[in-house]
Structures are given as C-alpha cells and as structure tokens.
Design a protein around this motif. Structure first.
Motif, mmCIF file in Angstrom:
data_model
loop_
_atom_site.group_PDB
_atom_site.id
_atom_site.type_symbol
_atom_site.label_atom_id
_atom_site.label_comp_id
_atom_site.label_asym_id
_atom_site.label_seq_id
_atom_site.Cartn_x
_atom_site.Cartn_y
_atom_site.Cartn_z
ATOM 1 N N PHE A 92 0.836 -1.203 0.000
ATOM 2 C CA PHE A 92 0.000 0.000 0.000
ATOM 3 C C PHE A 92 0.871 1.254 0.000
ATOM 4 C CE2 PHE A 92 -4.544 -1.135 1.570
ATOM 5 C CZ PHE A 92 -4.570 -2.251 0.759
ATOM 6 N N GLU A 93 0.315 2.346 -0.567
ATOM 7 C CA GLU A 93 1.008 3.642 -0.570
ATOM 8 C C GLU A 93 1.216 4.119 0.872
ATOM 9 O OE1 GLU A 93 1.889 5.373 -3.256
ATOM 10 O OE2 GLU A 93 0.978 3.988 -4.696
ATOM 11 N N GLU A 94 2.229 4.957 1.046
ATOM 12 C CA GLU A 94 2.497 5.506 2.384
ATOM 13 C C GLU A 94 1.258 6.226 2.943
ATOM 14 O OE1 GLU A 94 6.134 7.819 2.733
ATOM 15 O OE2 GLU A 94 5.265 8.963 4.386
ATOM 16 N N SER A 95 0.577 7.000 2.064
ATOM 17 C CA SER A 95 -0.591 7.760 2.542
ATOM 18 C C SER A 95 -1.734 6.820 2.956
ATOM 19 C CB SER A 95 -1.079 8.722 1.456
ATOM 20 O OG SER A 95 -1.452 7.985 0.310
ATOM 21 N N GLU A 96 -1.858 5.693 2.250
ATOM 22 C CA GLU A 96 -2.910 4.727 2.622
ATOM 23 C C GLU A 96 -2.590 4.091 3.978
ATOM 24 O OE1 GLU A 96 -4.588 2.699 -1.400
ATOM 25 O OE2 GLU A 96 -2.449 2.455 -1.088
ATOM 26 N N LEU A 97 -1.314 3.750 4.159
ATOM 27 C CA LEU A 97 -0.898 3.169 5.444
ATOM 28 C C LEU A 97 -1.175 4.156 6.581
ATOM 29 C CD1 LEU A 97 2.546 1.549 4.541
ATOM 30 C CD2 LEU A 97 0.457 0.357 5.178
ATOM 31 N N ARG A 98 -0.807 5.416 6.344
ATOM 32 C CA ARG A 98 -1.027 6.442 7.373
ATOM 33 C C ARG A 98 -2.515 6.531 7.724
ATOM 34 N NH1 ARG A 98 -0.602 11.605 4.679
ATOM 35 N NH2 ARG A 98 -2.741 11.003 4.190
ATOM 36 N N ASP A 99 -3.357 6.565 6.698
ATOM 37 C CA ASP A 99 -4.798 6.710 6.951
ATOM 38 C C ASP A 99 -5.352 5.522 7.735
ATOM 39 O OD1 ASP A 99 -4.648 9.057 5.621
ATOM 40 O OD2 ASP A 99 -5.668 8.373 3.797
ATOM 41 N N TYR A 144 -8.131 3.755 12.017
ATOM 42 C CA TYR A 144 -8.549 2.546 12.748
ATOM 43 C C TYR A 144 -7.725 2.286 14.010
ATOM 44 C CZ TYR A 144 -11.128 1.586 8.464
ATOM 45 O OH TYR A 144 -11.974 1.677 7.390
ATOM 46 N N GLY A 145 -6.563 2.942 14.118
ATOM 47 C CA GLY A 145 -5.735 2.729 15.301
ATOM 48 C C GLY A 145 -5.673 3.970 16.176
ATOM 49 N N PHE A 197 1.217 8.736 16.109
ATOM 50 C CA PHE A 197 2.441 8.667 15.301
ATOM 51 C C PHE A 197 2.205 8.011 13.936
ATOM 52 C CE2 PHE A 197 3.886 8.933 19.700
ATOM 53 C CZ PHE A 197 4.744 10.021 19.610
ATOM 54 N N ALA A 198 0.948 8.013 13.483
ATOM 55 C CA ALA A 198 0.595 7.300 12.244
ATOM 56 C C ALA A 198 1.472 7.712 11.056
ATOM 57 C CB ALA A 198 -0.880 7.522 11.926
ATOM 58 N N SER A 199 1.696 9.020 10.880
ATOM 59 C CA SER A 199 2.478 9.475 9.714
ATOM 60 C C SER A 199 3.904 8.948 9.781
ATOM 61 C CB SER A 199 2.542 11.005 9.661
ATOM 62 O OG SER A 199 1.261 11.507 9.560
ATOM 63 N N LYS A 200 4.492 9.043 10.977
ATOM 64 C CA LYS A 200 5.884 8.590 11.131
ATOM 65 C C LYS A 200 5.991 7.081 10.939
ATOM 66 C CE LYS A 200 7.808 12.189 13.991
ATOM 67 N NZ LYS A 200 8.228 12.615 15.287
ATOM 68 N N ILE A 201 5.001 6.359 11.455
ATOM 69 C CA ILE A 201 5.030 4.889 11.324
ATOM 70 C C ILE A 201 4.936 4.508 9.843
ATOM 71 C CG2 ILE A 201 3.775 2.746 11.837
ATOM 72 C CD1 ILE A 201 2.888 4.114 14.504
ATOM 73 N N ALA A 202 4.010 5.153 9.120
ATOM 74 C CA ALA A 202 3.834 4.843 7.694
ATOM 75 C C ALA A 202 5.122 5.138 6.924
ATOM 76 C CB ALA A 202 2.671 5.652 7.136
ATOM 77 N N LYS A 203 5.759 6.251 7.265
ATOM 78 C CA LYS A 203 6.999 6.635 6.578
ATOM 79 C C LYS A 203 8.088 5.593 6.847
ATOM 80 C CE LYS A 203 9.768 10.795 5.866
ATOM 81 N NZ LYS A 203 11.065 10.615 6.466
ATOM 82 N N ARG A 204 8.225 5.200 8.120
ATOM 83 C CA ARG A 204 9.273 4.238 8.484
ATOM 84 C C ARG A 204 9.032 2.884 7.805
ATOM 85 N NH1 ARG A 204 12.535 4.366 13.044
ATOM 86 N NH2 ARG A 204 12.541 6.578 12.605
ATOM 87 N N ILE A 205 7.763 2.477 7.729
ATOM 88 C CA ILE A 205 7.447 1.194 7.070
ATOM 89 C C ILE A 205 7.892 1.244 5.606
ATOM 90 C CG2 ILE A 205 5.525 -0.252 6.216
ATOM 91 C CD1 ILE A 205 4.067 0.377 8.890
ATOM 92 N N THR A 206 7.578 2.341 4.930
ATOM 93 C CA THR A 206 7.929 2.404 3.498
ATOM 94 C C THR A 206 9.451 2.485 3.303
ATOM 95 O OG1 THR A 206 7.426 4.771 3.541
ATOM 96 C CG2 THR A 206 5.744 3.338 2.635
#
Ligand SMILES: C[S@@+](CC[C@H](N)C(=O)[O-])C[C@H]1O[C@@H](n2cnc3c(N)ncnc32)[C@H](O)[C@@H]1O
Length: 291
Positions: free
Chosen positions: A142-149, A154-155, A159-168
């Motif tokens: 999934f795209e970083e923005s989708e992961l963040r959303d 749902y969570g 830190f959603a934005s940072k987590i999504a960035k680190r995952i990608t």
C-alpha cells in the motif's frame, strides 16, 4: 480440552440477558464458546445458534458445547448477515450476543499473525478463504498515505504518519514479513518512555480492523440484528475500543425499536481485569426490543 479464551464480563452479560429455559439465542461471535457454554446451561428447552466467521475455530467450540448438551447449531458466516444465517433455524430470536474482536485462541496461534508478541507471518485474516488482503499485502504494497490513513483512522495512533513513513523506508531494503519485524519498526518510531501499552498495539489493531472490515460488519449487524429480535428480546454487545463502542452506543440510541437496559455502560471490575488483561478495555451495552 485446553481452553485459551477467558470470556469477558461473563456474569454481567448472562445476568442482563435474562435468559429463560426456552430462549432462542444467537451468539454471533462464538469464538471458543466461553459465553455460549453458560448460555446453553440456562436454556435446556431452547436453542442456541452460534455464528463465527473463523472456520478454523468452530470445531473446538462445537466439541466444548457438546459437553453441556446438544440443543445448538453452529453456522459459519459473517454476523452482518445474521438474518439469512439464522433463517434455516428460526425466523426470530429472543436474545442476541456479540463479543467483538478476536479471541485469545486466534491471538495465541502465531500462524494467524494477529499478535506482535509472537513471531508469525503477517496475516490477520479472521476468515482466510473470504478475505482479500493479508497484513503482508498491505504493509508491503500500500502507498504511504494509505498506510497512514489506516493507522490513524482505525488505530487512532498519534504517530501514524511517522510509522507509515518508516514502514515504506524499511520495505525498500527488504520485504517486511513477520509480526515481530513490524512491531520493532513501529516501536522504533515511538519516543522512549512515551508509551504505557506496547507501541505496536494500535497499528496491529488498525490493520486487523481494516483487513476484516470490522466496522462495516458491525454496522451491518447493528442494522440487521434488531429486525430478527422478538418483542422484549434482548441484545448485548461487548466492545473493546472506542470506534466500536461509539457505533453501538449511537445505534442503540437512534433505533426507535430499542430501549436501553443499562443506562450506563458496564465495565469489568478490578478483580476481573487483574485475572484477565484482555478485559481491561471491555464495555457492555444491552438493549431491549420494544417494537
Ligand atoms: C472475542 S471472540 C469471542 C469469544 C467468545 N465470546 C468466547 O467466550 O469464547 C470474537 C469472535 O468473533 C469472531 N468474529 C469477529 N467478527 C465477526 C463477524 N463479523 N462475524 C462472525 N464472527 C466474527 C472472531 O472470529 C472471534 O472468534
């Protein structure tokens, strides 16, 4: 048989359901049958209809219930389709219970990938044959923005934005394959000492809700369940996070055919939380059909 799941708010739920010996009861989230065993004991002349979308755990519940008596049927399926699932057995029912989320049986099986405490594949599907994405698909594609959303909505993770960035960033080096790998990545984003619960709790909750379409299922269930409830019948729902509880609260309040049995939400006592950590966030709401 070894039992993994301790039923939450068991006494409170049984008391408020107010069962009769001939009640017709739907346990819409059968799990390991913890609530159903106690229900079955109280309805010797009635019928229990157990539903679960996890085909892999149903047989255990069946064996457990058979030790009580055999006036029950088990139907694999999604509780949002409660009307059609119960139709072969009953047109209407006197009681409905839903104890939402996952069971300890599912959490403790590392091959299901629900828990960040146990190393396993990133899966998290409650119903493997009927679910589109695994957690692996989402985390790695999934795209970083989708992961963040997903993590934010749902969570509710700050830190959603940072987590999504680190995952990608991490998945560019190599695919993220296991639950513990993902948990470590999420943990690395959180400032030290910031957390009371494990930092991966919210991300795992978010993925599980998204993958299993838990909120859509709950909305469908809340719409359909009251329509199969007999007059003066009762519906009890146990939730484990605010997204679920908000839906239940609003739906009970806005449904003109339901009146609240407990004005204030019921939470587990300290003694229950001390012996069962899973109970700590539980909330029970019960309503009665008036129409
Ligand atoms: C918390 S456990 C129930 C535990 C059970 N009350 C007991 O004491 O053993 C929730 C169960 O609901 C099932 N479930 C979750 N969403 C569902 C849905 N939409 N339809 C049917 N079953 C669902 C899960 O597979 C899981 O087995």
């Amino acid at each position: 048989m070894e039992i993994h799941h301790i039923p939450v708010l068991l006494n409170e739920t049984i008391e408020l359901l107010n069962l009769k010996e001939n009640s017709i009861v739907v346990d819409a989230t059968l799990g390991e049958g913890g609530h159903s065993v106690e229900i079955l004991k109280r309805i010797p002349k009635g019928l229990l209809i157990g539903i679960d979308m996890d085909y892999e755990t149903i047989e255990r519940a069946r064996q457990r219930l058979l030790q009580v008596r055999d006036n029950f049927v088990i139907v694999p399926g999604n509780f949002k389709e409660i009307n059609s699932l119960i139709l072969p057995f009953a047109k209407s029912v006197t009681h409905i219970l839903a104890d939402l989320g996952v069971s300890s049986l599912q959490l403790e099986d590392e091959s299901r990938g629900f828990s960040f405490m146990k190393e396993g594949p990133l899966d998290m599907r409650m119903c493997r044959p009927c679910t589109r994405y695994t957690a692996y698909d989402i985390i790695n594609n999934f795209e970083e923005s989708e992961l963040r959303d997903i993590i934010l909505y749902y969570g509710e993770d700050p830190f959603a934005s940072k987590i999504a960035k680190r995952i990608t960033e991490e998945r560019k080096k190599h695919p993220i394959e296991t639950t513990t790998q993902l948990a470590e990545i999420v943990k690395s984003v959180y400032p030290k000492g910031y957390y009371r619960i494990h930092p991966a709790t919210r991300t795992f909750q978010a993925l599980r809700i998204y993958i299993n379409r838990e909120l859509d299922n709950l909305k469908g269930f809340l719409e359909n369940a009251p329509t199969v409830l007999e007059s003066m019948g009762r519906i009890a729902i146990i939730t484990y996070h605010s997204l679920e509880d908000r839906l239940v609260k609003q739906s009970f309040k806005n449904n003109p055919t339901l009146k609240l049995v407990n004005k204030h939400v019921i939470k587990p006592k300290e003694e229950e939380i001390a012996t069962n950590r899973r109970a700590r966030s539980a909330k029970l709401r019960v309503a009665e059909k008036v129409g």
